[in-house]
Motif scaffolding. Structure first.
Motif: not given
Length: 84
Positions: A59-63, A68-69, A71-78
């Protein structure tokens, strides 16, 4: 007292000694069995905890992957917001 009485008394004494030894062995065996039972119970709980630990790690690894996904989406949006 005749010889037969002495033999009978000796036999009764030996039977008494044997019974005492058997009683002592029974007590030791009962303690060993109780210890084995506690060991089995501890092993059962250890397996349960190990299984729960594996599930929590998954569960921790999935979270972490999800974070990360995001954060990646947020950085693309930014980057898109900066570009406009």
């Amino acid at each position: 007292m005749g010889i037969y009485e002495w033999v009978a008394a000796g036999a009764m004494g030996m039977i008494t000694v044997i019974l005492v030894v058997l009683l002592m062995q029974y007590i030791k065996l009962r303690d060993l069995w109780a210890g084995l039972s506690r060991c089995r119970e501890a092993l059962r709980w250890a397996r349960i905890f190990e299984s729960e630990n594996r599930e929590l790690k998954r569960s921790l690894n999935a979270e972490r992957k999800r974070v990360r996904e995001l954060q990646h989406s947020l950085s693309k949006f930014a980057e898109q917001v900066k570009a406009h």
